[in-house]
Design a protein around this motif. Structure first.
Motif, PDB file in Angstrom:
ATOM      1  N   ARG A   1       1.056  -1.136  -0.013  1.00  0.00           N
ATOM      2  CA  ARG A   1       0.159   0.158   0.129  1.00  0.00           C
ATOM      3  C   ARG A   1       0.887   1.153   0.042  1.00  0.00           C
ATOM      4  O   ARG A   1       0.621   2.289  -0.752  1.00  0.00           O
ATOM      5  N   ARG A   2       1.914   1.079   0.930  1.00  0.00           N
ATOM      6  CA  ARG A   2       2.816   2.420   1.007  1.00  0.00           C
ATOM      7  C   ARG A   2       3.565   2.842  -0.143  1.00  0.00           C
ATOM      8  O   ARG A   2       3.844   3.788  -0.823  1.00  0.00           O
ATOM      9  N   ILE A   3       4.287   1.646  -1.056  1.00  0.00           N
ATOM     10  CA  ILE A   3       4.764   1.622  -2.015  1.00  0.00           C
ATOM     11  C   ILE A   3       3.906   2.482  -3.359  1.00  0.00           C
ATOM     12  O   ILE A   3       4.417   3.356  -4.124  1.00  0.00           O
ATOM     13  N   LEU A   4       2.608   1.809  -3.604  1.00  0.00           N
ATOM     14  CA  LEU A   4       1.826   2.385  -4.572  1.00  0.00           C
ATOM     15  C   LEU A   4       1.524   3.916  -4.192  1.00  0.00           C
ATOM     16  O   LEU A   4       1.281   4.549  -4.967  1.00  0.00           O
ATOM     17  N   GLU A   5       1.151   4.289  -2.873  1.00  0.00           N
ATOM     18  CA  GLU A   5       0.798   5.607  -2.847  1.00  0.00           C
ATOM     19  C   GLU A   5       1.960   6.377  -2.782  1.00  0.00           C
ATOM     20  O   GLU A   5       1.856   7.542  -3.425  1.00  0.00           O
ATOM     21  N   ASN A   6       3.234   5.881  -2.579  1.00  0.00           N
ATOM     22  CA  ASN A   6       4.222   6.857  -2.835  1.00  0.00           C
ATOM     23  C   ASN A   6       4.519   7.114  -4.505  1.00  0.00           C
ATOM     24  O   ASN A   6       4.832   8.335  -4.904  1.00  0.00           O
ATOM     25  N   PHE A   7       4.424   5.842  -5.056  1.00  0.00           N
ATOM     26  CA  PHE A   7       4.517   6.199  -6.837  1.00  0.00           C
ATOM     27  C   PHE A   7       3.427   6.945  -6.934  1.00  0.00           C
ATOM     28  O   PHE A   7       3.814   7.829  -8.090  1.00  0.00           O
ATOM     29  N   ILE A   8       2.134   6.655  -6.808  1.00  0.00           N
ATOM     30  CA  ILE A   8       0.981   7.646  -7.104  1.00  0.00           C
ATOM     31  C   ILE A   8       1.440   9.210  -6.782  1.00  0.00           C
ATOM     32  O   ILE A   8       1.285  10.107  -7.562  1.00  0.00           O
ATOM     33  N   THR A   9       1.827   9.439  -5.726  1.00  0.00           N
ATOM     34  CA  THR A   9       2.008  10.646  -5.275  1.00  0.00           C
ATOM     35  C   THR A   9       3.222  11.406  -6.052  1.00  0.00           C
ATOM     36  O   THR A   9       3.077  12.838  -6.615  1.00  0.00           O
ATOM     37  N   GLU A  10       4.133  10.475  -6.229  1.00  0.00           N
ATOM     38  CA  GLU A  10       5.122  11.289  -7.005  1.00  0.00           C
ATOM     39  C   GLU A  10       5.081  11.299  -8.454  1.00  0.00           C
ATOM     40  O   GLU A  10       5.470  12.428  -9.095  1.00  0.00           O
ATOM     41  N   TYR A  11       4.398  10.143  -9.404  1.00  0.00           N
ATOM     42  CA  TYR A  11       4.247  10.344 -10.664  1.00  0.00           C
ATOM     43  C   TYR A  11       3.305  10.693 -11.238  1.00  0.00           C
ATOM     44  O   TYR A  11       2.950  10.751 -12.432  1.00  0.00           O
ATOM     45  N   CYS A  12       2.047  10.423 -10.472  1.00  0.00           N
ATOM     46  CA  CYS A  12       0.590  10.795 -10.843  1.00  0.00           C
ATOM     47  C   CYS A  12      -0.107  11.772 -10.202  1.00  0.00           C
ATOM     48  O   CYS A  12      -1.106  11.560  -9.324  1.00  0.00           O
ATOM     49  N   PRO A  13       0.160  13.157 -10.307  1.00  0.00           N
ATOM     50  CA  PRO A  13      -0.359  14.110  -9.663  1.00  0.00           C
ATOM     51  C   PRO A  13      -1.767  14.440  -9.736  1.00  0.00           C
ATOM     52  O   PRO A  13      -2.417  15.110  -8.873  1.00  0.00           O
ATOM     53  N   GLN A  14      -2.162  13.822 -10.781  1.00  0.00           N
ATOM     54  CA  GLN A  14      -4.024  13.897 -10.967  1.00  0.00           C
ATOM     55  C   GLN A  14      -4.570  13.089 -10.296  1.00  0.00           C
ATOM     56  O   GLN A  14      -5.969  13.237 -10.294  1.00  0.00           O
ATOM     57  N   ILE A  15      -3.831  12.393  -9.370  1.00  0.00           N
ATOM     58  CA  ILE A  15      -4.767  11.254  -8.440  1.00  0.00           C
ATOM     59  C   ILE A  15      -4.442  11.769  -7.116  1.00  0.00           C
ATOM     60  O   ILE A  15      -3.268  11.972  -6.494  1.00  0.00           O
TER      61      ILE A  15
ATOM     62  N   VAL B   1      -2.950   5.131 -15.534  1.00  0.00           N
ATOM     63  CA  VAL B   1      -3.664   6.205 -15.310  1.00  0.00           C
ATOM     64  C   VAL B   1      -3.990   7.117 -16.400  1.00  0.00           C
ATOM     65  O   VAL B   1      -4.999   7.561 -16.406  1.00  0.00           O
ATOM     66  N   LYS B   2      -3.161   7.140 -17.364  1.00  0.00           N
ATOM     67  CA  LYS B   2      -3.294   7.784 -18.778  1.00  0.00           C
ATOM     68  C   LYS B   2      -4.570   7.162 -19.305  1.00  0.00           C
ATOM     69  O   LYS B   2      -5.500   7.852 -19.883  1.00  0.00           O
ATOM     70  N   LYS B   3      -4.674   5.835 -19.345  1.00  0.00           N
ATOM     71  CA  LYS B   3      -5.961   5.318 -19.884  1.00  0.00           C
ATOM     72  C   LYS B   3      -7.296   5.494 -19.108  1.00  0.00           C
ATOM     73  O   LYS B   3      -8.144   5.659 -19.746  1.00  0.00           O
TER      74      LYS B   3
END
Length: 247
Positions: free
Chosen positions: A14-28, A112-114
């Protein structure tokens, strides 16, 4: 901004995915992180997310069972999975996005783009049911193809053949109908030849042998029950004849 919930029984995941989304997917925007399906149901009802990042293998209820708690689904799903190569084909034909464990940043960004281009969530439950059935039976029995503003659910046993039309594919059905899909025929070759009945006879054709009624004298053309004639490339003829003989 798209609202999201992460569902995974492993805190580290959960933490890894949260960190990835926060850093690389600012639209989420992440609204909640939960560890099982019952918690996910509560979080979805509370936050009304646009997308749920959902692990499949969890104790208690698995990810597929989330949909049993909803009469209407108003969110998209991106599954998180460590499934086999066959299951990944099942994801593709069911029009369901997935992230493979261990997580890859580029795969997350593409998913996320899709997600941002998807407008119709109404068919999600049906798409997930098709996916689950394909995985459980280890045979691609149903594929999902885009159609107008929705999706069509096609039984592979009712597909007679596919014909390449440039960067598109026409899918022909036993009732005589055909569906034009914006996809390459090679994509379907990789998926459907996992089933027993399909063979790529020519650069333009992929057929279901169960609908063949006759071959011409030099075996370079097959005629189907629908009356369609399918070319058989000379360099593929021997493999095709062996395919028919063995199956």
């Amino acid at each position: 901004m798209l609202k999201a919930i992460i569902v995974d029984d492993e805190a580290k995941a959960r933490r890894i995915l949260e960190n990835f989304i926060t850093e690389y997917c600012p639209q989420i925007q992440i609204c909640a992180l939960v560890e099982d399906v019952p918690q996910a149901v509560k979080a979805i009802k509370k936050h009304e997310p646009d997308v749920v990042f959902l692990d499949i293998e969890m104790p208690g209820y698995n990810g597929f069972q989330l949909f049993e708690f909803f009469d209407e689904v108003n969110f998209e799903i991106i599954f998180i999975t460590a499934y086999s190569e066959f299951a990944l084909k099942a994801f593709q034909v069911s029009a369901i996005d997935y992230l493979l464990k261990p997580l890859q940043i580029d795969q997350l960004i593409n998913a996320v783009k899709k997600l941002e281009t998807k407008a119709n969530k109404a068919t999600l439950k049906n798409r997930v049911e098709a996916l689950q059935k394909n995985i459980q039976e280890q045979v691609i029995k149903k594929i999902v193809v885009p159609f107008s503003n929705g999706s069509l659910f096609l039984e592979t046993s009712e597909i007679t053949h596919l014909k390449a039309e440039g960067s598109y594919v026409n899918i022909f059905m036993k009732d005589g109908s055909k569906i034009l899909v914006s996809k390459n025929i090679k994509d379907y070759e990789e998926i459907l030849t996992a089933n027993e009945g399909f063979f790529r006879t020519h650069r333009s054709f992929l057929l279901n042998k169960n609908y063949i009624v006759k071959l011409n004298s030099d075996s370079t053309e097959a005629v189907l029950t629908t009356g369609n004639s399918i070319l058989i490339a000379r360099e593929r003829k021997q493999d095709f004849l062996q395919f028919i003989k063995n199956r």
